[in-house]
Design a protein around this motif. Sequence first.
Motif, PDB file in Angstrom:
ATOM      1  N   SER A  71      38.446  34.067  26.629  1.00 55.28           N
ATOM      2  CA  SER A  71      38.506  35.406  27.311  1.00 55.28           C
ATOM      3  C   SER A  71      39.611  35.289  28.320  1.00 55.28           C
ATOM      4  O   SER A  71      40.452  36.166  28.179  1.00 55.28           O
ATOM      5  CB  SER A  71      37.121  35.836  27.323  1.00 55.28           C
ATOM      6  OG  SER A  71      37.545  37.305  27.923  1.00 55.28           O
TER       7      SER A  71
ATOM      8  N   LYS B 247      43.216  35.094  27.023  1.00 53.22           N
ATOM      9  CA  LYS B 247      43.721  36.454  26.415  1.00 53.22           C
ATOM     10  C   LYS B 247      44.179  37.254  27.652  1.00 53.22           C
ATOM     11  O   LYS B 247      45.185  37.787  27.440  1.00 53.22           O
ATOM     12  CB  LYS B 247      42.742  36.831  25.511  1.00 53.22           C
ATOM     13  CG  LYS B 247      42.585  36.069  24.281  1.00 53.22           C
ATOM     14  CD  LYS B 247      41.453  36.771  23.189  1.00 53.22           C
ATOM     15  CE  LYS B 247      41.265  35.911  22.032  1.00 53.22           C
ATOM     16  NZ  LYS B 247      42.547  35.941  21.395  1.00 53.22           N
ATOM     17  N   SER B 248      43.222  37.415  28.375  1.00 56.97           N
ATOM     18  CA  SER B 248      43.597  38.435  29.592  1.00 56.97           C
ATOM     19  C   SER B 248      44.834  37.651  30.830  1.00 56.97           C
ATOM     20  O   SER B 248      45.635  38.589  30.994  1.00 56.97           O
ATOM     21  CB  SER B 248      42.338  38.517  30.523  1.00 56.97           C
ATOM     22  OG  SER B 248      41.216  38.917  30.109  1.00 56.97           O
TER      23      SER B 248
ATOM     24  N   MET C 150      48.140  38.565  28.949  1.00 58.91           N
ATOM     25  CA  MET C 150      48.493  39.778  28.913  1.00 58.91           C
ATOM     26  C   MET C 150      48.953  40.233  30.426  1.00 58.91           C
ATOM     27  O   MET C 150      49.843  40.968  30.537  1.00 58.91           O
ATOM     28  CB  MET C 150      47.192  41.000  28.852  1.00 58.91           C
ATOM     29  CG  MET C 150      46.609  40.900  27.511  1.00 58.91           C
ATOM     30  SD  MET C 150      47.807  41.525  26.319  1.00 58.91           S
ATOM     31  CE  MET C 150      47.990  43.143  26.795  1.00 58.91           C
ATOM     32  N   GLU C 151      48.401  39.699  31.444  1.00 61.04           N
ATOM     33  CA  GLU C 151      48.943  39.935  32.886  1.00 61.04           C
ATOM     34  C   GLU C 151      50.398  39.246  33.181  1.00 61.04           C
ATOM     35  O   GLU C 151      51.040  39.604  33.810  1.00 61.04           O
ATOM     36  CB  GLU C 151      47.776  39.235  33.875  1.00 61.04           C
ATOM     37  CG  GLU C 151      46.707  40.111  34.098  1.00 61.04           C
ATOM     38  CD  GLU C 151      45.723  39.315  35.127  1.00 61.04           C
ATOM     39  OE1 GLU C 151      46.165  38.880  35.881  1.00 61.04           O
ATOM     40  OE2 GLU C 151      44.555  39.862  35.068  1.00 61.04           O
TER      41      GLU C 151
END
Length: 255
Positions: A166, A169-170, A173-174
């Motif tokens: 997780s 994935k975050s 995105m950042e």
Amino acid sequence: MMFDLTGKVAVVTGGSRGIGRSICEQMAAHGAKVVVSSRKLPACEEVVKGIKAKGGEATAVAASISDKAQLENLVAAARKAYGRIDIMVCNAASNPYFGPLTGLKEEVFAKIMQNNVMSNLWLMNMVGPEMAERKDGVFIVVSSIGALIGSAHIAAYNMSKAADLSLVKSLAMEWGKHNIRVNAIAPGLIQTDFAKALWDNPDIRRANESKAALKRIGQPDDIGGVAVFLASKAGNFVCGQCIIADGGVIGSGAE
């Protein structure tokens, strides 16, 4: 040339043995300058010696992933040695408990989550800005197929590895807008000292070999090559993903 890492600088935690050692050796073999890190400096220096003997370039820096100040020193030492960090591989992890969740102590669980998850976030925040400035960088977290399955023996470890997926994935995105590729590798059972409690158990090993499409457990170099792919031009369009390297256990349909 798609796998050429010449001119790149890679930092690898947990790099003195097993999967981490293979990642260090394979990245050096493909041209990267490698910073080998683990808690014990002599073990790191042994890996560096082997890399240099084959014509590669590497340096050793001791650091514990449980200590933020030591990780800050690792990053600073890598920059001092080679001027930059292009590839960060978070391979080090801890699993101090083998048994059912009913016997898991809260402080042990907290340690697992800090070492296996928080340390990765620390390192991303340390190396991300310079990668963003160059508009180029690679961040790899070594997770586990344990993140995708249940376990009666290492559930707390598996939970930390699921959190890593997780996190990846975050972070993708950042940081993706800065051309920083953040990915995870999920190895199956690999014959390392870290996983000895599993593969050295005849019943557990037999069960893993039976489920695997390849009918064997993995070796460290089975993962080292995946890391090279993700770090190289060959992996330029892979971001926010988890590459499962388990010999065909997940998705094999085996009961």
